[in-house]
Design a protein around this motif. Structure first.
Motif, mmCIF file in Angstrom:
data_model
loop_
_atom_site.group_PDB
_atom_site.id
_atom_site.type_symbol
_atom_site.label_atom_id
_atom_site.label_comp_id
_atom_site.label_asym_id
_atom_site.label_seq_id
_atom_site.Cartn_x
_atom_site.Cartn_y
_atom_site.Cartn_z
ATOM 1 N N LYS A 126 0.835 -1.203 0.000
ATOM 2 C CA LYS A 126 0.000 0.000 0.000
ATOM 3 C C LYS A 126 0.870 1.254 0.000
ATOM 4 O O LYS A 126 0.622 2.206 -0.746
ATOM 5 N N ILE A 127 1.888 1.248 0.857
ATOM 6 C CA ILE A 127 2.779 2.407 0.948
ATOM 7 C C ILE A 127 3.508 2.609 -0.382
ATOM 8 O O ILE A 127 3.611 3.739 -0.885
ATOM 9 N N THR A 128 3.979 1.503 -0.965
ATOM 10 C CA THR A 128 4.682 1.590 -2.247
ATOM 11 C C THR A 128 3.755 2.134 -3.334
ATOM 12 O O THR A 128 4.155 2.993 -4.136
ATOM 13 N N SER A 129 2.526 1.670 -3.340
ATOM 14 C CA SER A 129 1.560 2.155 -4.342
ATOM 15 C C SER A 129 1.288 3.645 -4.154
ATOM 16 O O SER A 129 1.201 4.405 -5.125
ATOM 17 N N LYS A 130 1.149 4.062 -2.898
ATOM 18 C CA LYS A 130 0.903 5.462 -2.612
ATOM 19 C C LYS A 130 2.084 6.321 -3.073
ATOM 20 O O LYS A 130 1.901 7.380 -3.670
ATOM 21 N N LEU A 131 3.310 5.839 -2.775
ATOM 22 C CA LEU A 131 4.502 6.574 -3.195
ATOM 23 C C LEU A 131 4.597 6.660 -4.715
ATOM 24 O O LEU A 131 4.956 7.710 -5.274
ATOM 25 N N ASN A 132 4.272 5.582 -5.393
ATOM 26 C CA ASN A 132 4.285 5.592 -6.865
ATOM 27 C C ASN A 132 3.260 6.576 -7.414
ATOM 28 O O ASN A 132 3.536 7.303 -8.379
ATOM 29 N N LEU A 175 2.042 9.218 -5.857
ATOM 30 C CA LEU A 175 2.508 10.579 -5.573
ATOM 31 C C LEU A 175 3.641 10.972 -6.519
ATOM 32 O O LEU A 175 3.721 12.132 -6.976
ATOM 33 N N ASN A 176 4.515 10.053 -6.845
ATOM 34 C CA ASN A 176 5.592 10.330 -7.797
ATOM 35 C C ASN A 176 5.017 10.678 -9.173
ATOM 36 O O ASN A 176 5.497 11.601 -9.841
ATOM 37 N N THR A 177 3.999 9.935 -9.572
ATOM 38 C CA THR A 177 3.355 10.230 -10.865
ATOM 39 C C THR A 177 2.720 11.618 -10.843
ATOM 40 O O THR A 177 2.816 12.384 -11.825
ATOM 41 N N ILE A 178 2.094 11.962 -9.726
ATOM 42 C CA ILE A 178 1.474 13.292 -9.604
ATOM 43 C C ILE A 178 2.542 14.386 -9.672
ATOM 44 O O ILE A 178 2.378 15.410 -10.357
ATOM 45 N N ILE A 179 3.664 14.166 -8.979
ATOM 46 C CA ILE A 179 4.756 15.161 -9.007
ATOM 47 C C ILE A 179 5.300 15.313 -10.421
ATOM 48 O O ILE A 179 5.558 16.440 -10.893
ATOM 49 N N ASN A 180 5.454 14.215 -11.125
ATOM 50 C CA ASN A 180 5.917 14.295 -12.526
ATOM 51 C C ASN A 180 4.935 15.073 -13.391
ATOM 52 O O ASN A 180 5.334 15.858 -14.265
ATOM 53 N N ILE A 192 -1.482 28.874 -13.564
ATOM 54 C CA ILE A 192 -1.438 27.412 -13.633
ATOM 55 C C ILE A 192 -0.101 26.912 -13.091
ATOM 56 O O ILE A 192 -0.044 25.939 -12.348
ATOM 57 N N ILE A 193 0.976 27.620 -13.422
ATOM 58 C CA ILE A 193 2.299 27.212 -12.928
ATOM 59 C C ILE A 193 2.348 27.340 -11.406
ATOM 60 O O ILE A 193 2.864 26.471 -10.702
ATOM 61 N N ALA A 194 1.796 28.420 -10.849
ATOM 62 C CA ALA A 194 1.798 28.629 -9.393
ATOM 63 C C ALA A 194 0.966 27.537 -8.697
ATOM 64 O O ALA A 194 1.368 26.997 -7.647
ATOM 65 N N LYS A 195 -0.201 27.209 -9.254
ATOM 66 C CA LYS A 195 -1.037 26.141 -8.676
ATOM 67 C C LYS A 195 -0.309 24.796 -8.751
ATOM 68 O O LYS A 195 -0.363 24.004 -7.810
ATOM 69 N N SER A 196 0.372 24.561 -9.852
ATOM 70 C CA SER A 196 1.093 23.300 -10.020
ATOM 71 C C SER A 196 2.227 23.187 -9.009
ATOM 72 O O SER A 196 2.480 22.113 -8.443
ATOM 73 N N ARG A 197 2.935 24.334 -8.772
ATOM 74 C CA ARG A 197 4.009 24.332 -7.777
ATOM 75 C C ARG A 197 3.462 24.048 -6.380
ATOM 76 O O ARG A 197 4.072 23.301 -5.607
ATOM 77 N N GLU A 198 2.322 24.633 -6.057
ATOM 78 C CA GLU A 198 1.706 24.408 -4.739
ATOM 79 C C GLU A 198 1.269 22.943 -4.591
ATOM 80 O O GLU A 198 1.514 22.322 -3.557
ATOM 81 N N LYS A 199 0.640 22.417 -5.609
ATOM 82 C CA LYS A 199 0.195 21.012 -5.562
ATOM 83 C C LYS A 199 1.403 20.077 -5.473
ATOM 84 O O LYS A 199 1.370 19.059 -4.771
ATOM 85 N N GLU A 244 3.423 15.027 1.417
ATOM 86 C CA GLU A 244 2.793 13.713 1.657
ATOM 87 C C GLU A 244 3.823 12.594 1.600
ATOM 88 O O GLU A 244 3.805 11.662 2.416
ATOM 89 N N ILE A 245 4.750 12.694 0.644
ATOM 90 C CA ILE A 245 5.818 11.694 0.550
ATOM 91 C C ILE A 245 6.680 11.728 1.815
ATOM 92 O O ILE A 245 7.005 10.695 2.391
ATOM 93 N N ASP A 246 7.026 12.962 2.250
ATOM 94 C CA ASP A 246 7.810 13.083 3.487
ATOM 95 C C ASP A 246 7.058 12.492 4.677
ATOM 96 O O ASP A 246 7.663 11.810 5.525
ATOM 97 N N ALA A 247 5.769 12.756 4.749
ATOM 98 C CA ALA A 247 4.964 12.220 5.863
ATOM 99 C C ALA A 247 4.932 10.692 5.818
ATOM 100 O O ALA A 247 5.049 10.024 6.858
ATOM 101 N N LEU A 248 4.800 10.118 4.633
ATOM 102 C CA LEU A 248 4.809 8.656 4.509
ATOM 103 C C LEU A 248 6.151 8.073 4.921
ATOM 104 O O LEU A 248 6.214 7.067 5.625
#
Length: 171
Positions: free
Chosen positions: A113-119, A121-126, A141-148, A155-159
């Motif tokens: 589950k943790i691995t799937s979540k990290l994957n 989140l990685n896809t979202i960051i990409n 859009i760039i500012a919103k993307s940076r915030e997201k 979330e990755i750090d918290a995991l």
């Protein structure tokens, strides 16, 4: 093919039948010999009285055989009790191993589950990196993307903090 269970035993040994036939044969033969060699009933009766002690001997031997059989049965029952106790111990070991296996499976599922979540989140960051790098997007859009992207990194750090260094064995 022999379909008999090797653990079942015959209740009557084959030699016992032969022994019984021999005893009955001797009994019949003795009756015939007594009738042939002793001509009157008084002599036959006296001769028969001589075997009273032998009769008591055979009765005593039969009783001793009965006691011996009871002792053998007691030993068999004790062996069966020991075997049952050993089986119970093996079943407890098996149950413990199954519980350990179940625990390991649960831990594996949590790790997956943790691995799937990290994957994810990685896809979202990409995706947000692509949005930020796209020259056709405006500053909003760039500012919103940076915030997201920052939120996803948090979330990755918290995991990673939640899993902790203690759970990772380095293998």
């Amino acid at each position: 093919m022999n379909n008999r269970n090797p653990l079942t035993k015959k209740t009557t040994p084959p030699n016992l039948n032969i022994l019984l036939l021999v005893v009955v044969g001797i009994w019949v033969l003795s009756a015939i010999l007594i009738l042939v060699f002793f001509d009157n009933w008084e002599t036959r009766g006296t001769f028969g009285d001589l075997f009273g002690a032998v009769n008591a001997l055979f009765s005593g031997m039969a009783f001793a055989g009965l006691l011996y059989t009871i002792i053998l049965q007691k030993q068999d029952i004790n062996l069966q009790r020991e075997e049952i106790a050993a089986n119970r111990l093996e079943l407890k070991k098996s149950a413990k191993a199954q519980q350990n296996s179940e625990k390991a499976l649960k831990e594996q599922v949590e790790q997956m589950k943790i691995t799937s979540k990290l994957n994810a989140l990685n896809t979202i960051i990409n995706f947000y990196n692509l949005q930020i790098a796209n020259p056709n997007n405006n500053e909003e859009i760039i500012a919103k993307s940076r915030e997201k992207r920052r939120q996803a990194i948090k979330e990755i750090d918290a995991l990673i903090d939640w899993v902790g260094d203690d759970d990772y064995d380095g293998n």
